[in-house]
Design an enzyme around this catalytic site. Structure first.
Site, PDB file in Angstrom:
ATOM      1  N   TYR A 135       4.587   9.731  11.712  1.00 44.31           N
ATOM      2  CA  TYR A 135       3.400   9.952  10.953  1.00 44.31           C
ATOM      3  C   TYR A 135       3.256   8.658  10.037  1.00 44.31           C
ATOM      4  CZ  TYR A 135       0.358  12.031   7.395  1.00 44.31           C
ATOM      5  OH  TYR A 135      -0.612  12.221   6.353  1.00 44.31           O
TER       6      TYR A 135
ATOM      7  N   SER B 252      -2.740   7.484   3.991  1.00 46.11           N
ATOM      8  CA  SER B 252      -1.837   8.181   3.155  1.00 46.11           C
ATOM      9  C   SER B 252      -1.004   6.968   2.683  1.00 46.11           C
ATOM     10  CB  SER B 252      -1.128   9.052   4.324  1.00 46.11           C
ATOM     11  OG  SER B 252       0.240   9.523   3.378  1.00 46.11           O
TER      12      SER B 252
END
Ligand SMILES: NC(=O)c1ccc[n+]([C@@H]2O[C@H](COP(=O)([O-])OP(=O)(O)OC[C@H]3O[C@@H](n4cnc5c(N)ncnc54)[C@H](O)[C@@H]3O)[C@@H](O)[C@H]2O)c1
Length: 257
Positions: free
Chosen positions: A155, A142
């Site tokens: 995350y 990501s």
């Protein structure tokens, strides 16, 4: 339907939804037999049915990336007799303040994404090395891996660790002809993404940061199929000299502010 991946067998984790589902459809369309691995049985079965209806080959295995890595590889062997491609895609996202995040919340993110990527890569690489015909591993990262953001330190840290794992796996598996790369999406229109509204985890501050202030030069979120195309290139015979690289696919989001 092209045949560029004909004869190849791909295992895709988290393939019941979003980017994983789109990747399963894309690789199957290019000729690969696909093992759809996910904890979500109804949607996993739907992905397999969709591939079958389009003339492709797919098999669903209900499995958790944390504890079922070997069983996923066994499913590929039992169903299709080999394993050539692994896409580590399964992921979870939730927001929580740094000052409030609990040990369990932090560990859950690291377990599913970082540890799951390691476990599945190790199990798949063992099989690929045993086969002796090389292979491809793609880790879905990501842009959060290299950006600081509020309420997602768990995350972002897990994704940053995945990028480092991509480099380490690439070096260690290169002698076996196994290329290891990553794909780092920005915003993608999936159930996980917050692009069209507010989900139950979202605070007004989070909404402000991500939605109102976001800058995407291409002025829209990605479709899951657009991320799948990047994966399809990295696992294809067209990609022969790229390894240890994480390809950003974000419409320019991370190069502006
Ligand atoms: N959607 C985005 O904007 C975006 C952006 C950057 C990165 N990503 C990454 O892309 C990947 C896919 O995300 P998505 O947006 O398609 O999400 P999604 O929620 O649509 O799909 C995730 C899938 O992973 C499965 N899954 C979750 N935990 C699992 C586990 N322990 N074992 C097996 N399967 C499990 C879920 O059941 C689901 O089917 C994730 O790694 C995510 O972090 C997404």
């Amino acid at each position: 339907m092209s045949d560029i991946l004909a004869g190849k067998v791909a295992l895709i984790t988290g393939a019941a939804s979003g980017i994983g589902r789109a990747t399963a459809l894309t690789l199957a369309r290019e000729g690969a037999a696909v093992v759809v691995a996910d904890i979500d049985a109804p949607r996993g079965a739907e992905t397999v049915a969709t591939i079958g209806a389009a003339g492709g080959r797919a098999h669903f295995v209900q499995a958790d990336v944390i504890r079922d890595a070997e069983r996923m590889v066994e499913a590929a062997m039992q169903e299709f007799g080999r394993l050539d491609i692994l896409v580590n895609n399964a992921g979870i996202f939730y927001t929580v303040d740094l000052l409030d995040v609990t040990f369990d919340e932090w560990v859950r993110a690291v377990d599913v994404m970082y540890f799951g990527t390691f476990r599945c890569s190790q199990a798949a690489a063992r099989q690929m090395v045993h086969q002796g015909a090389g292979g491809r591993i793609v880790n879905i990262s990501s842009i959060n891996a290299f950006l600081g953001m509020p309420q997602s330190s768990h995350y972002n840290s897990a994704k940053g660790a995945i990028d480092q794992l991509t480099r380490c796996l690439a070096v260690e598996l290169a002698p076996h002809g196994i290329l290891v790369n990553g794909v780092a999406p920005g915003f993608v229109e999936t159930p996980m993404a917050i692009v069209n509204g507010i989900n139950e985890h979202e605070t007004p501050e989070f909404q402000e940061f991500y939605v109102r202030r976001r800058r995407i030069p291409l002025a829209r979120p990605a479709l899951p199929a657009e991320i799948a195309e990047a994966v399809a290139f990295l696992v294809s015979p067209r990609c022969t000299y790229i390894t240890g690289h994480t390809l950003v696919v974000d419409g320019g989001l991370s190069i502006t502010f």
